[in-house]
Every structure is written in C-alpha cells, then in structure tokens.
Scaffold this active site. Structure first.
Site, PDB file in Angstrom:
ATOM      1  N   PRO A   2       0.861  -0.977  -0.152  1.00  9.54           N
ATOM      2  CA  PRO A   2       0.108  -0.121   0.131  1.00  9.54           C
ATOM      3  C   PRO A   2       0.812   1.238  -0.106  1.00  9.54           C
ATOM      4  CG  PRO A   2      -0.631  -1.504   1.729  1.00  9.54           C
ATOM      5  CD  PRO A   2       0.664  -2.206   1.232  1.00  9.54           C
ATOM      6  N   GLU A   3       0.540   2.033  -1.045  1.00 12.57           N
ATOM      7  CA  GLU A   3       1.430   3.189  -1.005  1.00 12.57           C
ATOM      8  C   GLU A   3       0.322   4.538  -0.312  1.00 12.57           C
ATOM      9  OE1 GLU A   3       3.383   3.982  -4.796  1.00 12.57           O
ATOM     10  OE2 GLU A   3       3.877   1.660  -4.782  1.00 12.57           O
ATOM     11  N   LYS A  57       2.893   7.086   4.414  1.00  8.99           N
ATOM     12  CA  LYS A  57       2.231   5.940   4.529  1.00  8.99           C
ATOM     13  C   LYS A  57       1.899   5.384   6.025  1.00  8.99           C
ATOM     14  CE  LYS A  57       5.059   4.302   0.772  1.00  8.99           C
ATOM     15  NZ  LYS A  57       6.033   3.370  -0.008  1.00  8.99           N
ATOM     16  N   HIS A  90      -4.934 -14.512   9.808  1.00  8.98           N
ATOM     17  CA  HIS A  90      -4.000 -13.120   9.587  1.00  8.98           C
ATOM     18  C   HIS A  90      -4.512 -11.976  10.322  1.00  8.98           C
ATOM     19  CE1 HIS A  90      -1.451 -15.521   7.254  1.00  8.98           C
ATOM     20  NE2 HIS A  90      -2.351 -15.783   6.290  1.00  8.98           N
ATOM     21  N   ARG A 109       1.542 -10.857   5.569  1.00  8.97           N
ATOM     22  CA  ARG A 109       3.017 -11.072   5.736  1.00  8.97           C
ATOM     23  C   ARG A 109       3.863 -10.426   6.959  1.00  8.97           C
ATOM     24  NH1 ARG A 109       5.227  -9.400  -0.266  1.00  8.97           N
ATOM     25  NH2 ARG A 109       7.183 -10.290   0.582  1.00  8.97           N
ATOM     26  N   LYS A 151      22.666  15.586  -6.889  1.00  6.37           N
ATOM     27  CA  LYS A 151      22.552  14.109  -6.839  1.00  6.37           C
ATOM     28  C   LYS A 151      22.848  13.178  -8.026  1.00  6.37           C
ATOM     29  CE  LYS A 151      19.561  14.225  -2.716  1.00  6.37           C
ATOM     30  NZ  LYS A 151      20.414  13.726  -1.717  1.00  6.37           N
ATOM     31  N   ARG A 260      13.842  -3.075  -7.345  1.00  9.32           N
ATOM     32  CA  ARG A 260      12.225  -2.785  -7.670  1.00  9.32           C
ATOM     33  C   ARG A 260      12.153  -2.773  -9.127  1.00  9.32           C
ATOM     34  NH1 ARG A 260       9.786  -0.740  -3.295  1.00  9.32           N
ATOM     35  NH2 ARG A 260       8.011  -1.737  -4.219  1.00  9.32           N
TER      36      ARG A 260
END
EC number: 3.2.2.23
Length: 271
Positions: A2-3, A57, A90, A109, A151, A260
């Site tokens: 979830p973002e 988040k 869960h 998880r 950067k 990712r």
C-alpha cells in the site's frame, strides 16, 4: 505494498467510525509484526479518538493520551467490522469501540506495524525525518530541484526516498516518470527545471487520481469496506513490461532499479 493513495483511502474509510468514539479494548492476537506491538499500546483503552491522520504511509490515530501509529507494511489492511465478527487467519489486532464496531488489522506477511507514541509524533524516530507531503504546497518544483541538486542517484530512487518526498512508492514513481517523459535511470541532479516542474505536477495529479479511484489493487489491497481500488485499470507502465506503450506502441522495457521492478518506454523516456 500500500502506497500513499491506498493509505489515504483507508484513512477516509475508517475515520467516520473512529473519531469521537471511545476505545473499550485492544485485542492483540499476534504481536509479532515488523516490530513487536508494545504493551504500552494498550494505553489507548478508555480513550476517545480525536482524529485520524496520515503522514506519508503511516496512519495516526490521535487521543488525548497519545497517538497510535499504524503502518500497513507489504500486505496489511484495516477494516471496520462488528466487534463480534469471527476472526480470520492473519487478523492480528482489533481496536474495539464503544459503538460495537472494531477496527481490525489483517496482515498476512506481518511487515506492518502497530505502535504507540506519547510524544508529539513529529519527534518519533519513524516520522521525524520524513520529507514533505506530495499533495501539499510544500512539495513544489523549486523544492524538488533544490533537493535533487548534485545528486547522482537515479531520479526514480530519489522520488521513492521518503526523506525527499513521502509516500511515492514503486507504482506511482513508475507512472509519474512515464507521464513526465523522464527516464527512471536519469541522474537526478541533471534533470532540468522544466522537467522537474512537469514531474511535480504529474506526481500530484496521479496520486490525486489514484485516491479518487480508491487506490490500486494488484493483489492484497482492499479499502475499509473490503472493496478493491480501481486505479490499476489506468496504469500505463507499472506491471506492463514487454507490453506496448500506450503512447507510441513501442515495447516497454523492464529492469531492476534499487531491487524494484522498473518499467519504462525507451522512446518516450529517453536517457
């Protein structure tokens, strides 16, 4: 995982059931989450919930005694249910309310977190160094240009860095960079001001659209009513490696960046 949009959708869904409601119990069936649920978290029992906020988040459940900090981790979800609803696998935590409802935390998880903070939450180690919220005026082109100056890291990795801006995870970083025409491997400090301005605008637009659509459901995410989000139907690149670009028809490339999955169009996003 979830973002920001998924966490914001969750916040909007649970808030009406929590605010001004008294907590009568905190049932912890499995404390072994990303960090063990502290015994002190039970200080919320007997307290009235004053507000439910989001920082990046993290969900923040405010009472006069302190704040519960919730993170959904990789697969967590929060649902409002009658407190008597049978427990499923869960279902690790219930925040039981005087209304007869419960806020139930499910996390297959177990990478999520349920913590307690008596200090102003800005001082908490998890929150103290977070960057600005992307949907606020604090996240703007001059800020991002300055934050990325010199950067050498890939722009996508910087966009996903919570110290620079919070809540832009893998899904929305892929989508925003595609919309802005920026290659995910572009050196962050070399992206010009015009592109940065477009990127900031696209981040805001894509996140706002995702919230409106109820978030992105790829596997685990459901909102507080157990319903999926529909933004996945609008994804242009994420999860589409090897398929055709929606803009030019070229095959989308997929690489690993910061471990990712990163999908982009080499024609629309030139390096």
């Amino acid at each position: 995982m979830p973002e920001l949009p998924e966490v914001e959708v969750t916040r909007q869904g649970v808030s009406p059931y929590l605010i001004d409601n008294q907590v009568t119990d905190l049932i912890v069936r499995n404390p072994s989450l990303r960090w063990p649920v502290p015994e002190i978290a039970k200080q919320i029992i007997g307290q009235t919930i004053r507000n439910v906020r989001r920082r990046g988040k993290y969900l923040l459940i405010d009472t006069d005694a302190g704040t519960t900090i919730v993170h959904l981790g990789m697969s967590g979800s929060l649902r409002i249910l009658p407190a008597s609803t049978p427990v499923e696998k869960h279902d690790h935590i219930d925040l039981v309310l005087a209304s007869g409802k419960a806020l139930r935390f499910n996390d297959p998880r177990r990478f999520g977190a349920w913590l307690w903070c008596e200090l102003p939450e800005q001082a908490h180690p998890l929150l103290s160094k977070l960057g600005p919220e992307p949907l606020t005026d604090a996240f703007n082109a001059p800020y991002l240009l300055a934050a990325l100056a010199n950067k050498k890291k890939a722009i996508k990795l910087c966009l996903m860095d919570n110290h620079i801006v919070v809540g832009v995870g893998n899904i929305y970083a892929n989508e925003a960079l595609f919309a802005a025409g920026i290659h995910p491997q572009a050196e962050a400090g070399k992206v010009d001001a015009e592109r940065i301005e477009i990127l900031v605008s696209e981040v805001k637009q894509i996140l706002a659209s995702a919230i409106k659509q109820g978030g992105t459901t790829l596997k685990d995410f459901t909102n507080a009513d157990g319903k999926p989000g529909y933004f996945a139907q609008k994804l242009h690149v994420y999860g589409r490696g090897g398929e055709t670009c929606t803009q030019c028809g070229h095959l989308l490339s997929e690489i690993k960046l910061g471990q990712r999955a990163t999908v982009f169009c080499s024609l629309c996003q030139k390096l």
